[in-house]
Motif scaffolding. Sequence first.
Motif, PDB file in Angstrom:
ATOM      1  N   VAL A 144       0.838  -1.196   0.000  1.00 41.26           N
ATOM      2  CA  VAL A 144       0.000   0.000   0.000  1.00 41.26           C
ATOM      3  C   VAL A 144       0.876   1.251   0.000  1.00 41.26           C
ATOM      4  CG1 VAL A 144      -1.631   1.354   1.361  1.00 41.26           C
ATOM      5  CG2 VAL A 144      -1.998  -1.103   1.068  1.00 41.26           C
ATOM      6  N   ALA A 145       1.885   1.267   0.864  1.00 40.28           N
ATOM      7  CA  ALA A 145       2.759   2.435   0.953  1.00 40.28           C
ATOM      8  C   ALA A 145       3.468   2.678  -0.385  1.00 40.28           C
ATOM      9  CB  ALA A 145       3.783   2.236   2.075  1.00 40.28           C
ATOM     10  N   HIS A 146       3.824   1.590  -1.026  1.00 40.36           N
ATOM     11  CA  HIS A 146       4.615   1.657  -2.244  1.00 40.36           C
ATOM     12  C   HIS A 146       3.760   2.066  -3.454  1.00 40.36           C
ATOM     13  CE1 HIS A 146       7.937   0.750  -4.802  1.00 40.36           C
ATOM     14  NE2 HIS A 146       7.293  -0.204  -5.441  1.00 40.36           N
ATOM     15  N   ARG A 147       2.561   1.457  -3.583  1.00 40.52           N
ATOM     16  CA  ARG A 147       1.796   1.611  -4.816  1.00 40.52           C
ATOM     17  C   ARG A 147       0.718   2.689  -4.776  1.00 40.52           C
ATOM     18  NH1 ARG A 147       4.493  -0.610  -8.860  1.00 40.52           N
ATOM     19  NH2 ARG A 147       2.565  -0.874 -10.062  1.00 40.52           N
ATOM     20  N   TRP A 148       0.182   2.966  -3.618  1.00 43.03           N
ATOM     21  CA  TRP A 148      -0.906   3.954  -3.553  1.00 43.03           C
ATOM     22  C   TRP A 148      -0.283   5.335  -3.502  1.00 43.03           C
ATOM     23  CZ3 TRP A 148      -4.982   4.403   0.954  1.00 43.03           C
ATOM     24  CH2 TRP A 148      -6.028   5.257   0.515  1.00 43.03           C
ATOM     25  N   SER A 149       0.358   5.723  -4.611  1.00 44.54           N
ATOM     26  CA  SER A 149       1.224   6.906  -4.541  1.00 44.54           C
ATOM     27  C   SER A 149       0.449   8.206  -4.371  1.00 44.54           C
ATOM     28  CB  SER A 149       2.151   6.968  -5.747  1.00 44.54           C
ATOM     29  OG  SER A 149       1.510   6.440  -6.873  1.00 44.54           O
ATOM     30  N   SER A 150      -0.822   8.232  -4.831  1.00 43.54           N
ATOM     31  CA  SER A 150      -1.561   9.484  -4.669  1.00 43.54           C
ATOM     32  C   SER A 150      -1.739   9.820  -3.179  1.00 43.54           C
ATOM     33  CB  SER A 150      -2.928   9.369  -5.346  1.00 43.54           C
ATOM     34  OG  SER A 150      -3.657   8.314  -4.744  1.00 43.54           O
ATOM     35  N   PHE A 151      -1.792   8.813  -2.348  1.00 45.37           N
ATOM     36  CA  PHE A 151      -1.979   9.068  -0.913  1.00 45.37           C
ATOM     37  C   PHE A 151      -0.667   9.042  -0.129  1.00 45.37           C
ATOM     38  CE2 PHE A 151      -3.287   7.482   3.383  1.00 45.37           C
ATOM     39  CZ  PHE A 151      -3.896   8.655   3.782  1.00 45.37           C
ATOM     40  N   THR A 152       0.188   8.065  -0.450  1.00 44.99           N
ATOM     41  CA  THR A 152       1.398   7.895   0.360  1.00 44.99           C
ATOM     42  C   THR A 152       2.623   8.568  -0.243  1.00 44.99           C
ATOM     43  OG1 THR A 152       1.977   5.867  -0.792  1.00 44.99           O
ATOM     44  CG2 THR A 152       0.567   5.643   1.149  1.00 44.99           C
ATOM     45  N   GLY A 153       2.477   9.049  -1.483  1.00 44.14           N
ATOM     46  CA  GLY A 153       3.639   9.655  -2.110  1.00 44.14           C
ATOM     47  C   GLY A 153       4.542   8.636  -2.785  1.00 44.14           C
ATOM     48  N   GLY A 154       4.109   7.383  -2.841  1.00 47.71           N
ATOM     49  CA  GLY A 154       4.880   6.338  -3.513  1.00 47.71           C
ATOM     50  C   GLY A 154       6.285   6.207  -2.975  1.00 47.71           C
TER      51      GLY A 154
END
Lengths: 248, 315
Positions: free
Chosen positions: B124-134
């Motif tokens: 999630v941290a890696h791929r959900w870049s719109s939220f986590t910044g990738g």
Amino acid sequence: MALSAIEVGDLTKDFGGLRAVDRVSLRVAAGERRVLIGPNGAGKTTLFHCITGTLRTSAGRVSLFGRDVTHLPEHRRTALGMGRTFQTSNVFMDLSLLENLVLAIIGTDRRKWVMHRSVGTFEAVRAKAREGLELVALAHRANDAAKFLSYGERRQLELALALNSDPRVLFLDEPCAGLSPSERHSISRMIGELPRDITVLMIEHDMDVALRLADRVTVLHRGRAILEGTPTEVQTNPEVREVYFGHV
Amino acid sequence: MPKAARILLALVVLAAAVLLPRVAGPFWLGLVTQMYVFGLLALSVDLLLGHAGLFSLCHASFFAVSAYTTAILQVRHAVPTALAAPAGILAGTILGLVFGLAVRTRGVYFILITIAFGYVVWGVAHRWSSFTGGDNGVTNVPFPALGTLRVESPTEYYYLVLAVLVLCTIGYRVLVASPFGLTLRGIKASETRMRSLGYHSDLHLYVAFVVSAALASLAGVLYVYYNRFVNPVAASFPISVEVALMAIVGGTGTIVGPFIGSGIILGLRNWVSSFFELYASVMGLVFIVVVLWAPDGVVGLVVRLWVRAVKAGTR
């Protein structure tokens, strides 16, 4: 008729294709000393496991003082008054004897959840733990880890753990197994001195011990309860002599 | 060791920690702050590993979720530290409430399921870049501030971490000495016996898991304010493994062990990686040596040598 301490109806336990316990029914009166005998593999320990909830039953009912406990997990049955020892000593090897007993004492009350005070501040629990160790003559080793005990001492500790969970019904699985004659004598004396408000069910291979302590005896053979009676009746029964002592 | 000697030793160590910024340069101060933060994370792992006998490999998840929560709130929404930091701890703890369901399994199944949980969070941290910044993560995290009280230098932050660490260590000590702490050691020693004594062992392990996740989350908050940014590395599997190694190398079931382990592993990594690229294989060797010759970790080894020295002295 008085309420039975333990009532087992048609209890069956299958392990895959093997039927270890086959429709056993038992009724043990409050305060009674009941001994289970039977050759190896008769299903005695499995029956104990099923009654105390260590194993799930395949079929049948178990009730404790009239309350159906068949579907309760083991810890709930303990809270309702069952206590047990294991055939091979099952004590907390890495903990001190005192800690072993403390765990037995607080197992059924809310103090086991306390997180903000050290165990050492529970004076009443520690005092009770010391008493419990004195009862089995282990008080002098209170601060030693259980792994440093001899085999016989471990059996004593095992008994102390069961007694200190305040059982109304006590299940003893071969408490004297593997002990020297003198240790055997002292353990069976401790059991003999238990107050009568505790009902005792015991598996015992040693006939002398079994017959001296028992009010009644149940004989198990190939998973079935084949006979129940007083020690004398059981001893003189020809069928029992055959299955238990072999052909004469 | 007698009690007086232990207290004296603790005071000496504390005094050294307090005086450290006077002698250490910024590099060393940063490294030691990092050792404290990861030591705290290793301590949270060790509540399960050393006391309850559960080997969790998903503690980077709580650490990262709390770090991300705090960073996102503080950076993107300008939420003050007084809210962002507790929110981070809360988020990590809630994740602990979910992942805690792993205590229905034991042994290798528990390890596998925690690894799987860890990868979910990392993914999630890696791929959900719109939220986590990738991969870039969340950057520009400011120093923490409480109203007009604000941390303005790494040295001040060092003292803040040290204070939190001392409080946590005291709390942890009380916890493991409590009846609840004893029940965890009982479950580790013999779960079957615990059940027959009236313990709902799964429930005890679940509570321990959540407490441990909360502590890991606290470490996550301290980490994000130290690091000033957070990226998916914080959630990665190697972090979970490394903190477990810290606890093992230092000595499981002790309180100082995880901190010593953190010091050794981070110190070694910094030193070795300055001249040798394959620093990870050196870590592997260290781990093998510890398991073979000091299975109780550094603390266990010191205790063993101490006992031997005392025996030799009395002879």
